[in-house]
Design an enzyme around this catalytic site. Structure first.
Site, short mmCIF file in Angstrom:
data_model
loop_
_atom_site.label_atom_id
_atom_site.label_comp_id
_atom_site.label_asym_id
_atom_site.label_seq_id
_atom_site.Cartn_x
_atom_site.Cartn_y
_atom_site.Cartn_z
N GLU A 1 -26.15 76.95 36.62
CA GLU A 1 -25.58 76.02 35.64
C GLU A 1 -24.16 75.62 36.03
O GLU A 1 -23.72 74.52 35.68
CB GLU A 1 -25.62 76.68 34.26
CG GLU A 1 -25.42 75.74 33.11
CD GLU A 1 -26.53 74.70 32.92
OE1 GLU A 1 -27.59 74.80 33.58
OE2 GLU A 1 -26.32 73.78 32.12
N HIS B 1 -28.14 70.78 39.87
CA HIS B 1 -29.11 71.86 40.12
C HIS B 1 -29.84 71.61 41.44
O HIS B 1 -30.05 72.53 42.23
CB HIS B 1 -30.15 71.90 38.99
CG HIS B 1 -29.67 72.52 37.72
ND1 HIS B 1 -29.10 73.76 37.66
CD2 HIS B 1 -29.70 72.06 36.43
CE1 HIS B 1 -28.79 74.06 36.39
NE2 HIS B 1 -29.14 73.04 35.64
N HIS C 1 -26.45 66.08 35.87
CA HIS C 1 -26.66 67.52 35.63
C HIS C 1 -27.79 68.07 36.51
O HIS C 1 -27.61 69.04 37.25
CB HIS C 1 -26.97 67.72 34.15
CG HIS C 1 -27.18 69.15 33.76
ND1 HIS C 1 -26.20 69.91 33.17
CD2 HIS C 1 -28.25 69.97 33.88
CE1 HIS C 1 -26.65 71.13 32.95
NE2 HIS C 1 -27.91 71.20 33.36
N GLU C 2 -28.94 67.39 36.44
CA GLU C 2 -30.08 67.89 37.22
C GLU C 2 -29.85 67.71 38.72
O GLU C 2 -30.33 68.51 39.53
CB GLU C 2 -31.38 67.20 36.77
CG GLU C 2 -31.74 67.36 35.28
CD GLU C 2 -31.76 68.81 34.79
OE1 GLU C 2 -31.99 69.72 35.60
OE2 GLU C 2 -31.54 69.01 33.58
ZN ZN Z 1 -28.94 73.02 33.55
#
Ligand code: ZN
Length: 519
Positions: free
Chosen positions: A311, A285, A281-282
């Site tokens: 996101e 980003h 997830h990170e």
């Molecule tokens: Zn996030």
């Protein structure tokens, strides 16, 4: 003739051209200073979460408050207003300048509505409140955080008052994270999504879940989890020469600019998915940050385009890619390298089924794709009530548990797994959560569009070839910065206005495949 044409024609162009460049260039010089302060704030914020010794907390609060006050003063300076108006009067030269002027006008108008003393009070309280939230969460004691949260809600209401709104004070806060977003838009969107999700989750509830024995009967050493996360993040395309991976209570991605992108994760030796999928997830980003247009460094249009689009990039790699069967096929040997004994006899299909277990759970960041958006809807409903004064802070912990019972049919056994799980309110981010659901919707819409250009992306993932998809995102999303508004960007990239349908279609197909149910 030549001299005359050189003198006359260019003179006309030069006069307007030079004046335009002068006003716009002067404006961008001012902005560069403010951006630099923002980069320093980003680094100090990272340090506060990752490295800082606890006794430095009051000092850091002073430092961050001073920086907030300083950048606010630079923004509301009379010269800034004049410089912006002069550049606007001449009109933008191209889409980048148009984007910069739109974003600066919005930022300036918002900044001048906030009194300087409020900006400083807000920044100071953020630092204090993050500390008390961290302690309350660690000790499972809401009372440690209660007063700071109550004060933060007051500050958020005060902020909404300064910013102004038409229908609902909460609209002023939603707009901070996704430009133009209102309760009037989110209410029907969430109601429709909930209608589609609830029968899917109910149908899965009737089925036997995946075999989790191989996960639960083993321990998963932290060092090996960290190595696996690092290897997978790098394989996807994160550049560790321009970024870092660290450990923090609440995972996040921050840093200064595309050359310095820092993300964090946390570890639980009882199960390995939280850290790996948090890392994916990170990483998503981080890839977005590293892919920002470098010729627009220090310019608002060079930033990522709001939190919903941000996101979409994290959820893309975490879920659409990371929870696909072909990704599990590719990742299995990496798992086996780092956990040779635990992975004995585990097939790619077992791994895929386990990482996709659909089950109502208490922790948002570890929720599956089907139930995740219900966690967001709970926070959205609670925030609306807190900001509108319909829910008191003393009633919040039980209200939280009641909402979980109503939406997901489960109750937290303690506050740490309940109301204290998220960091957001401690730094005053009311109105932030809905952007997570927007991101889920955008990610499905973007992957559907990418598939039209790239063909069978799943087969590419099976061999670890993530580059075509990353390059597609670089071209259509990352390199576009925030030249366009989020809704315009999604429409430019996909050919369609933002819609929940691709996400609903994606999830329905996946759940049918996993559980052999139709809903
Ligand atoms: Zn996030």
């Amino acid at each position: 003739m030549r001299a005359i044409s050189l003198l006359r024609k260019p003179l006309l162009c030069e006069r307007s051209g030079l004046a335009m460049a002068a006003a716009y260039e002067a404006l961008m010089e001012r902005v560069r200073e403010i951006e630099t302060v923002g980069q320093i704030q980003g680094l100090l914020g990272w340090d506060q979460e990752v490295m800082m010794p606890p006794k430095a907390a009051p000092l850091r609060a002073d430092q961050l408050a001073w920086l907030s006050k300083t950048s606010h003063a630079m923004m509301v300076d009379a010269g800034m207003g004049e410089s912006l108006a002069a550049a606007e009067a001449e009109g933008p030269d191209d889409e980048v300048a148009a984007g910069n002027l739109r974003l600066l006008r919005d930022a300036y108008d918002k900044a001048i509505k906030k009194p300087a003393d409020f900006v400083e009070r807000f920044a100071r309280h953020k630092s204090k409140s993050i500390i008390s939230w961290t302690e309350a969460r660690a000790k499972d004691d809401f009372s440690i955080y209660r007063d700071d949260l109550a004060q933060m809600i007051e500050l958020a209401r005060e902020l909404a008052g300064y910013l102004g709104y038409e229908d609902n004070p909460y609209d002023a806060l939603l707009d901070l994270y996704e430009s133009g977003l209102t309760v009037a838009q989110v209410d029907p969107l969430f109601a429709g999504l909930r209608e589609a999700l609830v029968p899917m989750i109910a149908a899965v509830g009737e089925c036997a879940g995946p075999d989790m024995d191989w996960v639960e009967s083993n321990t998963w050493p932290e060092a090996a989890q960290a190595q696996l996360s690092h290897a997978i993040s790098e394989a996807i395309g994160f550049d560790f020469d321009a970024g870092r991976r660290d450990k923090s209570t609440h995972p996040f991605c921050g840093g200064a600019n595309p050359d310095d992108v820092r993300w964090t994760t946390r570890y639980d030796e009882a199960e390995p998915f939280g850290s790996l999928y948090g890392s994916l997830h990170e990483t998503g980003h981080g890839l977005y940050e590293q892919g920002r247009p470098r010729h627009l460094d220090f310019q608002p249009a060079g930033h990522a385009d709001g939190l919903g689009v941000h996101e979409s990039q994290s959820r893309l790699w975490e879920n659409q890619v990371g929870r696909s069967l072909t990704f599990s096929e590719w990742a299995l040997p990496h798992w086996a390298t780092h956990f040779p004994e635990n992975m004995e006899g585990v097939s790619a299909e077992m791994l895929w089924r386990s990482v996709n277990k659909v089950e109502p759970s208490l922790i948002r960041v570890e929720a599956d794709e089907a139930t995740y958006n219900l966690h967001i809807m709970i926070r959205y409903e609670i925030e609306k009530q807190l900001i509108n004064g319909e829910l008191e802070v003393d009633d919040l912990p039980d209200a939280w548990d009641d909402m979980y019972e109503k939406f997901l049919g489960i109750r937290a056994p303690n506050r740490t797994l309940g109301v204290l799980q998220d960091i957001h309110w401690s730094f005053g981010a009311f109105g932030y959560f809905p952007t997570y659901t927007l991101g889920n919707l955008y990610s499905a819409q973007l992957l559907a569009a990418a598939r039209k250009d790239l063909g069978d992306v799943e087969s590419q993932w099976r061999t670890g070839d993530f580059e075509p998809l990353l390059n597609w995102m670089r071209e259509h999303i990352h390199s576009r910065g925030s030249i366009l508004t989020p809704a315009e960007l999604i429409e430019e990239a996909t050919g369609e206005a933002p819609s929940p349908q691709p996400f609903i279609d994606y999830l329905r197909a996946k759940i049918e495949r996993l559980y052999a149910v139709s809903s």
